[in-house]
Design a protein around this motif. Structure first.
Motif, PDB file in Angstrom:
ATOM      1  N   VAL A 175     -15.149  31.459 -22.117  1.00  0.00           N
ATOM      2  CA  VAL A 175     -15.833  30.315 -22.738  1.00  0.00           C
ATOM      3  C   VAL A 175     -15.074  29.007 -22.577  1.00  0.00           C
ATOM      4  CG1 VAL A 175     -16.733  29.340 -24.895  1.00  0.00           C
ATOM      5  CG2 VAL A 175     -17.235  31.702 -24.289  1.00  0.00           C
ATOM      6  N   PRO A 176     -13.825  28.874 -22.986  1.00  0.00           N
ATOM      7  CA  PRO A 176     -13.213  27.566 -22.731  1.00  0.00           C
ATOM      8  C   PRO A 176     -13.000  27.301 -21.240  1.00  0.00           C
ATOM      9  CG  PRO A 176     -11.592  29.059 -23.681  1.00  0.00           C
ATOM     10  CD  PRO A 176     -12.911  29.759 -23.721  1.00  0.00           C
ATOM     11  N   GLY A 177     -12.764  28.380 -20.472  1.00  0.00           N
ATOM     12  CA  GLY A 177     -12.523  28.208 -19.039  1.00  0.00           C
ATOM     13  C   GLY A 177     -13.733  27.717 -18.274  1.00  0.00           C
ATOM     14  N   MET A 178     -14.926  28.144 -18.669  1.00  0.00           N
ATOM     15  CA  MET A 178     -16.151  27.655 -18.026  1.00  0.00           C
ATOM     16  C   MET A 178     -16.478  26.241 -18.508  1.00  0.00           C
ATOM     17  SD  MET A 178     -17.110  29.697 -15.745  1.00  0.00           S
ATOM     18  CE  MET A 178     -18.800  29.280 -15.381  1.00  0.00           C
ATOM     19  N   LEU A 179     -16.215  25.964 -19.778  1.00  0.00           N
ATOM     20  CA  LEU A 179     -16.465  24.612 -20.296  1.00  0.00           C
ATOM     21  C   LEU A 179     -15.589  23.584 -19.587  1.00  0.00           C
ATOM     22  CD1 LEU A 179     -16.840  25.333 -24.117  1.00  0.00           C
ATOM     23  CD2 LEU A 179     -18.649  24.856 -22.454  1.00  0.00           C
ATOM     24  N   THR A 180     -14.363  23.962 -19.287  1.00  0.00           N
ATOM     25  CA  THR A 180     -13.465  23.071 -18.536  1.00  0.00           C
ATOM     26  C   THR A 180     -14.074  22.725 -17.185  1.00  0.00           C
ATOM     27  OG1 THR A 180     -11.533  24.095 -19.559  1.00  0.00           O
ATOM     28  CG2 THR A 180     -11.156  22.890 -17.534  1.00  0.00           C
ATOM     29  N   GLN A 181     -14.625  23.729 -16.515  1.00  0.00           N
ATOM     30  CA  GLN A 181     -15.191  23.507 -15.187  1.00  0.00           C
ATOM     31  C   GLN A 181     -16.464  22.666 -15.258  1.00  0.00           C
ATOM     32  OE1 GLN A 181     -14.453  26.834 -12.308  1.00  0.00           O
ATOM     33  NE2 GLN A 181     -14.228  27.983 -14.233  1.00  0.00           N
ATOM     34  N   ILE A 182     -17.279  22.897 -16.266  1.00  0.00           N
ATOM     35  CA  ILE A 182     -18.487  22.076 -16.451  1.00  0.00           C
ATOM     36  C   ILE A 182     -18.083  20.628 -16.713  1.00  0.00           C
ATOM     37  CG2 ILE A 182     -20.453  21.668 -17.991  1.00  0.00           C
ATOM     38  CD1 ILE A 182     -20.585  24.806 -18.266  1.00  0.00           C
ATOM     39  N   ALA A 183     -17.042  20.442 -17.514  1.00  0.00           N
ATOM     40  CA  ALA A 183     -16.558  19.079 -17.798  1.00  0.00           C
ATOM     41  C   ALA A 183     -16.071  18.393 -16.523  1.00  0.00           C
ATOM     42  CB  ALA A 183     -15.447  19.127 -18.847  1.00  0.00           C
ATOM     43  N   ILE A 184     -15.409  19.133 -15.641  1.00  0.00           N
ATOM     44  CA  ILE A 184     -14.931  18.564 -14.376  1.00  0.00           C
ATOM     45  C   ILE A 184     -16.116  18.134 -13.508  1.00  0.00           C
ATOM     46  CG2 ILE A 184     -13.797  19.154 -12.180  1.00  0.00           C
ATOM     47  CD1 ILE A 184     -11.836  20.855 -13.921  1.00  0.00           C
ATOM     48  N   ILE A 185     -17.151  18.949 -13.451  1.00  0.00           N
ATOM     49  CA  ILE A 185     -18.340  18.592 -12.665  1.00  0.00           C
ATOM     50  C   ILE A 185     -18.991  17.339 -13.236  1.00  0.00           C
ATOM     51  CG2 ILE A 185     -20.670  19.343 -12.016  1.00  0.00           C
ATOM     52  CD1 ILE A 185     -19.477  22.270 -12.082  1.00  0.00           C
ATOM     53  N   ILE A 186     -19.173  17.297 -14.550  1.00  0.00           N
ATOM     54  CA  ILE A 186     -19.783  16.129 -15.201  1.00  0.00           C
ATOM     55  C   ILE A 186     -18.934  14.879 -14.965  1.00  0.00           C
ATOM     56  CG2 ILE A 186     -20.337  15.103 -17.451  1.00  0.00           C
ATOM     57  CD1 ILE A 186     -21.185  17.998 -18.310  1.00  0.00           C
ATOM     58  N   ALA A 187     -17.627  15.009 -15.131  1.00  0.00           N
ATOM     59  CA  ALA A 187     -16.730  13.865 -14.933  1.00  0.00           C
ATOM     60  C   ALA A 187     -16.785  13.366 -13.485  1.00  0.00           C
ATOM     61  CB  ALA A 187     -15.299  14.234 -15.315  1.00  0.00           C
ATOM     62  N   SER A 188     -16.894  14.281 -12.541  1.00  0.00           N
ATOM     63  CA  SER A 188     -16.971  13.889 -11.127  1.00  0.00           C
ATOM     64  C   SER A 188     -18.222  13.068 -10.844  1.00  0.00           C
ATOM     65  CB  SER A 188     -16.966  15.133 -10.236  1.00  0.00           C
ATOM     66  OG  SER A 188     -15.766  15.842 -10.378  1.00  0.00           O
ATOM     67  N   PHE A 189     -19.348  13.527 -11.365  1.00  0.00           N
ATOM     68  CA  PHE A 189     -20.596  12.786 -11.120  1.00  0.00           C
ATOM     69  C   PHE A 189     -20.650  11.488 -11.937  1.00  0.00           C
ATOM     70  CE2 PHE A 189     -21.691  16.782  -9.133  1.00  0.00           C
ATOM     71  CZ  PHE A 189     -22.213  16.304  -7.942  1.00  0.00           C
ATOM     72  N   TRP A 190     -19.984  11.464 -13.081  1.00  0.00           N
ATOM     73  CA  TRP A 190     -19.874  10.216 -13.834  1.00  0.00           C
ATOM     74  C   TRP A 190     -19.061   9.216 -13.024  1.00  0.00           C
ATOM     75  CZ3 TRP A 190     -15.521   7.714 -15.631  1.00  0.00           C
ATOM     76  CH2 TRP A 190     -15.772   6.602 -16.440  1.00  0.00           C
ATOM     77  N   TRP A 191     -17.950   9.687 -12.430  1.00  0.00           N
ATOM     78  CA  TRP A 191     -17.101   8.811 -11.620  1.00  0.00           C
ATOM     79  C   TRP A 191     -17.889   8.282 -10.415  1.00  0.00           C
ATOM     80  CZ3 TRP A 191     -12.853  10.591  -7.766  1.00  0.00           C
ATOM     81  CH2 TRP A 191     -12.061   9.501  -7.381  1.00  0.00           C
TER      82      TRP A 191
END
Length: 153
Positions: A134-150
């Motif tokens: 659970v935290p490990g997948m949330l970290t990866q989702i956050a990275i994807i979101i942050a990348s597209f935000w950037w």
């Protein structure tokens, strides 16, 4: 880390850096930085040690993830057209961002266990920072979101 977060970061690097001579090596290096962030991974190595090959769930997840990463990379490259250089940079950075994982495919799925490949697998394992699902997948989702935000800013 799954391939999709690596590719999302690779795409962001391609778009934001621009120059392929800089962006491609940065995308490659980003792989090792991202692997130091706590994340969840399929456990190919452990499964291969126990079962002789990766498990069915891990293999299915890896295929789905790789197809998603490929789809996102091609979609974003297509959106870059008619700017052929940017489209190329997106594809090249996408590949560079996951190349160190893709090198391990013969080890896990073809049973090739030569010394060089075994050392690479051991090195990759040594830099991973595993987290529960659970935290490990949330970290990866956050990275994807942050990348597209950037990308969008």
């Amino acid at each position: 880390m799954l391939e999709t977060p690596h590719v999302a970061v690779g795409i962001a690097i391609a778009i934001k850096v621009g120059n392929p001579a800089l962006a491609i090596p940065i995308a490659f290096a980003s792989h090792f930085v991202l692997d130091k962030i706590p994340h969840w991974n399929p456990h190919f190595y452990t499964e291969t040690q126990k079962l002789g090959k990766p498990g069915k769930f891990s293999t299915t997840l890896a295929i789905a993830d790789s197809l998603l990463a490929l789809g996102i990379g091609l979609f974003m490259a297509g959106r870059a057209l008619p700017d052929n250089m940017l489209a190329f940079n997106i594809i090249a950075c996408s590949f560079a961002s996951v190349a160190s994982d893709q090198v391990k495919i013969p080890f896990f799925f073809l049973g090739i266990r030569d010394k060089w490949l075994k050392r690479w697998v051991d090195f990759e394992r040594s830099i991973q920072v595993d987290a529960p699902f659970v935290p490990g997948m949330l970290t990866q989702i956050a990275i994807i979101i942050a990348s597209f935000w950037w990308i969008s800013n």
